[in-house]
Design a protein around this motif. Structure first.
Motif, PDB file in Angstrom:
ATOM      1  N   HIS A   8     -89.965 -14.928 -32.724  1.00  0.00           N
ATOM      2  CA  HIS A   8     -90.811 -15.858 -31.977  1.00  0.00           C
ATOM      3  C   HIS A   8     -90.284 -15.903 -30.563  1.00  0.00           C
ATOM      4  O   HIS A   8     -89.086 -16.001 -30.360  1.00  0.00           O
ATOM      5  CB  HIS A   8     -90.764 -17.259 -32.585  1.00  0.00           C
ATOM      6  N   PHE A   9     -91.175 -15.827 -29.615  1.00  0.00           N
ATOM      7  CA  PHE A   9     -90.723 -15.804 -28.231  1.00  0.00           C
ATOM      8  C   PHE A   9     -90.707 -17.206 -27.674  1.00  0.00           C
ATOM      9  O   PHE A   9     -91.734 -17.712 -27.279  1.00  0.00           O
ATOM     10  CB  PHE A   9     -91.665 -14.949 -27.415  1.00  0.00           C
ATOM     11  N   HIS A  10     -89.548 -17.817 -27.635  1.00  0.00           N
ATOM     12  CA  HIS A  10     -89.521 -19.090 -26.926  1.00  0.00           C
ATOM     13  C   HIS A  10     -89.353 -18.827 -25.444  1.00  0.00           C
ATOM     14  O   HIS A  10     -90.075 -19.347 -24.639  1.00  0.00           O
ATOM     15  CB  HIS A  10     -88.449 -20.039 -27.444  1.00  0.00           C
ATOM     16  N   GLU A  11     -88.410 -17.936 -25.083  1.00  0.00           N
ATOM     17  CA  GLU A  11     -88.290 -17.645 -23.657  1.00  0.00           C
ATOM     18  C   GLU A  11     -89.455 -16.781 -23.204  1.00  0.00           C
ATOM     19  O   GLU A  11     -90.039 -16.994 -22.171  1.00  0.00           O
ATOM     20  CB  GLU A  11     -86.990 -16.890 -23.348  1.00  0.00           C
ATOM     21  N   VAL A  12     -89.739 -15.760 -24.010  1.00  0.00           N
ATOM     22  CA  VAL A  12     -90.614 -14.708 -23.533  1.00  0.00           C
ATOM     23  C   VAL A  12     -92.069 -14.943 -23.865  1.00  0.00           C
ATOM     24  O   VAL A  12     -92.958 -14.463 -23.214  1.00  0.00           O
ATOM     25  CB  VAL A  12     -90.171 -13.376 -24.170  1.00  0.00           C
ATOM     26  N   GLY A  13     -92.328 -15.690 -24.919  1.00  0.00           N
ATOM     27  CA  GLY A  13     -93.712 -15.854 -25.355  1.00  0.00           C
ATOM     28  C   GLY A  13     -94.444 -16.815 -24.468  1.00  0.00           C
ATOM     29  O   GLY A  13     -95.649 -16.960 -24.552  1.00  0.00           O
ATOM     30  N   ALA A  14     -93.711 -17.470 -23.614  1.00  0.00           N
ATOM     31  CA  ALA A  14     -94.346 -18.331 -22.636  1.00  0.00           C
ATOM     32  C   ALA A  14     -95.388 -17.503 -21.911  1.00  0.00           C
ATOM     33  O   ALA A  14     -95.191 -16.317 -21.658  1.00  0.00           O
ATOM     34  CB  ALA A  14     -93.306 -18.837 -21.662  1.00  0.00           C
ATOM     35  N   ILE A  15     -96.468 -18.172 -21.597  1.00  0.00           N
ATOM     36  CA  ILE A  15     -97.587 -17.508 -20.947  1.00  0.00           C
ATOM     37  C   ILE A  15     -97.154 -16.667 -19.750  1.00  0.00           C
ATOM     38  O   ILE A  15     -97.642 -15.579 -19.523  1.00  0.00           O
ATOM     39  CB  ILE A  15     -98.591 -18.572 -20.451  1.00  0.00           C
ATOM     40  N   ASP A  16     -96.225 -17.189 -18.964  1.00  0.00           N
ATOM     41  CA  ASP A  16     -95.899 -16.464 -17.736  1.00  0.00           C
ATOM     42  C   ASP A  16     -95.366 -15.066 -18.024  1.00  0.00           C
ATOM     43  O   ASP A  16     -95.625 -14.139 -17.268  1.00  0.00           O
ATOM     44  CB  ASP A  16     -94.939 -17.251 -16.837  1.00  0.00           C
ATOM     45  N   SER A  17     -94.650 -14.892 -19.132  1.00  0.00           N
ATOM     46  CA  SER A  17     -94.146 -13.551 -19.421  1.00  0.00           C
ATOM     47  C   SER A  17     -95.236 -12.627 -19.934  1.00  0.00           C
ATOM     48  O   SER A  17     -95.217 -11.431 -19.654  1.00  0.00           O
ATOM     49  CB  SER A  17     -93.007 -13.613 -20.427  1.00  0.00           C
ATOM     50  N   ILE A  18     -96.194 -13.184 -20.671  1.00  0.00           N
ATOM     51  CA  ILE A  18     -97.334 -12.372 -21.106  1.00  0.00           C
ATOM     52  C   ILE A  18     -98.073 -11.885 -19.857  1.00  0.00           C
ATOM     53  O   ILE A  18     -98.397 -10.704 -19.716  1.00  0.00           O
ATOM     54  CB  ILE A  18     -98.276 -13.185 -22.020  1.00  0.00           C
ATOM     55  N   ILE A  19     -98.264 -12.802 -18.923  1.00  0.00           N
ATOM     56  CA  ILE A  19     -98.940 -12.469 -17.659  1.00  0.00           C
ATOM     57  C   ILE A  19     -98.146 -11.413 -16.881  1.00  0.00           C
ATOM     58  O   ILE A  19     -98.693 -10.435 -16.383  1.00  0.00           O
ATOM     59  CB  ILE A  19     -99.090 -13.735 -16.773  1.00  0.00           C
ATOM     60  N   ASP A  20     -96.823 -11.619 -16.782  1.00  0.00           N
ATOM     61  CA  ASP A  20     -95.993 -10.695 -16.003  1.00  0.00           C
ATOM     62  C   ASP A  20     -96.028  -9.287 -16.587  1.00  0.00           C
ATOM     63  O   ASP A  20     -96.118  -8.299 -15.858  1.00  0.00           O
ATOM     64  CB  ASP A  20     -94.535 -11.182 -15.967  1.00  0.00           C
ATOM     65  N   ILE A  21     -95.955  -9.196 -17.910  1.00  0.00           N
ATOM     66  CA  ILE A  21     -95.873  -7.878 -18.560  1.00  0.00           C
ATOM     67  C   ILE A  21     -97.216  -7.176 -18.563  1.00  0.00           C
ATOM     68  O   ILE A  21     -97.336  -6.011 -18.177  1.00  0.00           O
ATOM     69  CB  ILE A  21     -95.301  -8.036 -19.986  1.00  0.00           C
ATOM     70  N   VAL A  22     -98.261  -7.896 -18.962  1.00  0.00           N
ATOM     71  CA  VAL A  22     -99.599  -7.294 -18.956  1.00  0.00           C
ATOM     72  C   VAL A  22    -100.007  -7.021 -17.509  1.00  0.00           C
ATOM     73  O   VAL A  22    -100.564  -5.970 -17.183  1.00  0.00           O
ATOM     74  CB  VAL A  22    -100.616  -8.207 -19.676  1.00  0.00           C
ATOM     75  N   GLY A  23     -99.662  -7.955 -16.631  1.00  0.00           N
ATOM     76  CA  GLY A  23     -99.983  -7.792 -15.203  1.00  0.00           C
ATOM     77  C   GLY A  23     -99.333  -6.569 -14.585  1.00  0.00           C
ATOM     78  O   GLY A  23     -99.965  -5.811 -13.844  1.00  0.00           O
ATOM     79  N   ALA A  24     -98.072  -6.361 -14.896  1.00  0.00           N
ATOM     80  CA  ALA A  24     -97.369  -5.185 -14.373  1.00  0.00           C
ATOM     81  C   ALA A  24     -98.055  -3.900 -14.855  1.00  0.00           C
ATOM     82  O   ALA A  24     -98.234  -2.951 -14.095  1.00  0.00           O
ATOM     83  CB  ALA A  24     -95.905  -5.195 -14.804  1.00  0.00           C
ATOM     84  N   SER A  25     -98.477  -3.896 -16.118  1.00  0.00           N
ATOM     85  CA  SER A  25     -99.160  -2.724 -16.678  1.00  0.00           C
ATOM     86  C   SER A  25    -100.484  -2.476 -15.956  1.00  0.00           C
ATOM     87  O   SER A  25    -100.825  -1.351 -15.593  1.00  0.00           O
ATOM     88  CB  SER A  25     -99.429  -2.913 -18.170  1.00  0.00           C
ATOM     89  N   ILE A  26    -101.238  -3.555 -15.734  1.00  0.00           N
ATOM     90  CA  ILE A  26    -102.533  -3.448 -15.045  1.00  0.00           C
ATOM     91  C   ILE A  26    -102.339  -2.868 -13.645  1.00  0.00           C
ATOM     92  O   ILE A  26    -103.037  -1.934 -13.233  1.00  0.00           O
ATOM     93  CB  ILE A  26    -103.205  -4.844 -14.954  1.00  0.00           C
ATOM     94  N   LEU A  27    -101.369  -3.406 -12.903  1.00  0.00           N
ATOM     95  CA  LEU A  27    -101.198  -3.000 -11.500  1.00  0.00           C
ATOM     96  C   LEU A  27    -100.634  -1.591 -11.348  1.00  0.00           C
ATOM     97  O   LEU A  27    -101.035  -0.849 -10.457  1.00  0.00           O
ATOM     98  CB  LEU A  27    -100.325  -4.010 -10.753  1.00  0.00           C
ATOM     99  N   ILE A  28     -99.707  -1.208 -12.236  1.00  0.00           N
ATOM    100  CA  ILE A  28     -99.149   0.155 -12.187  1.00  0.00           C
ATOM    101  C   ILE A  28    -100.285   1.173 -12.378  1.00  0.00           C
ATOM    102  O   ILE A  28    -100.350   2.191 -11.688  1.00  0.00           O
ATOM    103  CB  ILE A  28     -98.073   0.343 -13.290  1.00  0.00           C
ATOM    104  N   HIS A  29    -101.197   0.860 -13.307  1.00  0.00           N
ATOM    105  CA  HIS A  29    -102.314   1.786 -13.540  1.00  0.00           C
ATOM    106  C   HIS A  29    -103.359   1.692 -12.428  1.00  0.00           C
ATOM    107  O   HIS A  29    -103.949   2.688 -12.056  1.00  0.00           O
ATOM    108  CB  HIS A  29    -102.905   1.570 -14.934  1.00  0.00           C
ATOM    109  N   GLN A  30    -103.549   0.495 -11.893  1.00  0.00           N
ATOM    110  CA  GLN A  30    -104.491   0.350 -10.771  1.00  0.00           C
ATOM    111  C   GLN A  30    -104.010   1.152  -9.558  1.00  0.00           C
ATOM    112  O   GLN A  30    -104.806   1.746  -8.835  1.00  0.00           O
ATOM    113  CB  GLN A  30    -104.637  -1.123 -10.387  1.00  0.00           C
ATOM    114  N   LEU A  31    -102.715   1.177  -9.345  1.00  0.00           N
ATOM    115  CA  LEU A  31    -102.150   1.912  -8.199  1.00  0.00           C
ATOM    116  C   LEU A  31    -102.080   3.418  -8.462  1.00  0.00           C
ATOM    117  O   LEU A  31    -101.675   4.179  -7.603  1.00  0.00           O
ATOM    118  CB  LEU A  31    -100.748   1.380  -7.876  1.00  0.00           C
TER     119      LEU A  31
END
Length: 267
Positions: A146-169
């Motif tokens: 269970h992600f208490h540190e990581v499952g927080a929304i901000d980490s989901i956003i950061d990880i999925v976001g990084a994936s989106i932007l790397i591919h967008q670039l």
């Protein structure tokens, strides 16, 4: 060959990665639109702005959680709290269970979203990296993490976001400097831990880490996982023609150096 180089002279965290990629020319509006595919946009608000950190103009990316009683508290990672902060205002961080999500919940969230296959695969690989590290440390199988540190929304956003932007670039290759992790101690849910936090260190197995005498946590588990998964090589700045540069601001301010992540994109 479009190459992206993470210059982690002051460490790396998820929000620094997103800030730096936006600063280097990735489109934040595209990011916000794509992230809606996760169908959790009622849980967060995104904000990005230019700020000056120790004389360097950089982009600060923030995820604010909505519907929580704690007000504006971007990071519920216990990890992010340096031990210099007196916790007199005690938000009882450890007991904030609003958004605990199991590893499988996050995988399902990403798989069900209408992302391109590459974005999905990249995000899932990064999450798995953190999940395996947490599982190993806590002695539990991946599916029970269970992600208490990581499952927080901000980490989901950061990880999925990084994936989106790397591919967008349209990045073909990712390289990175060795990773400074900082030193000292931090308070996390489980008590006082050494820096780097056990999960961060586990994620960085096989990655060159660098001694740094800064008594802070410079690299978070999310930042570590993003760079460990994306970078195929850890080296000094590769020979390339530079096309774009971005600075992503971190949450800390140091007297003598900017707490920013630099990305350099070129051919």
């Amino acid at each position: 060959m479009k190459t992206l180089y993470f210059d982690c002279f002051s460490g790396i965290s998820g929000d620094m990665v997103i800030g730096a990629l936006i600063d280097a020319g990735a489109n934040p509006n595209h990011l916000a639109e794509e992230l809606k595919k996760l169908n959790i946009q009622d849980e967060y608000e995104l904000k990005w702005q230019k700020i000056v950190k120790n004389g360097i103009t950089s982009t600060k990316f923030d995820v604010t959680l909505l519907n929580n009683t704690m007000g504006h508290h971007e990071h519920i990672h216990e990890h992010e709290h340096e031990h210099h902060h007196e916790h007199s205002q005690d938000h009882s961080h450890g007991h904030y269970h609003h958004h605990h999500r199991a590893y499988q919940d996050i995988v399902k969230l990403i798989e069900d979203a209408d992302f391109s296959q590459q974005v999905k695969e990249t995000a899932l690989r990064i999450f798995k990296k953190i999940g395996e590290a947490e599982g190993l440390i806590h002695g539990i199988p991946l599916e029970d993490v269970h992600f208490h540190e990581v499952g927080a929304i901000d980490s989901i956003i950061d990880i999925v976001g990084a994936s989106i932007l790397i591919h967008q670039l349209e990045i073909d290759a990712v390289k990175a400097s060795p990773i400074p992790v900082g030193t000292g101690h931090i308070h996390i849910d489980h008590g006082i831990y050494p820096v780097p936090a056990p999960a961060t260190l586990e994620v960085l197995k096989g990655v060159p880490i660098q001694h740094s005498d800064i008594r802070f946590e410079l690299t978070t588990p999310t930042g570590a996982a993003i760079v460990a998964v994306l970078a195929e090589e850890f080296s000094a700045l590769p020979t390339m023609t530079v096309q774009a540069i971005g600075y992503g601001a971190g949450t800390k301010t140091f007297k003598d150096r900017p707490n920013v992540l630099r990305v350099i994109i070129g051919e």
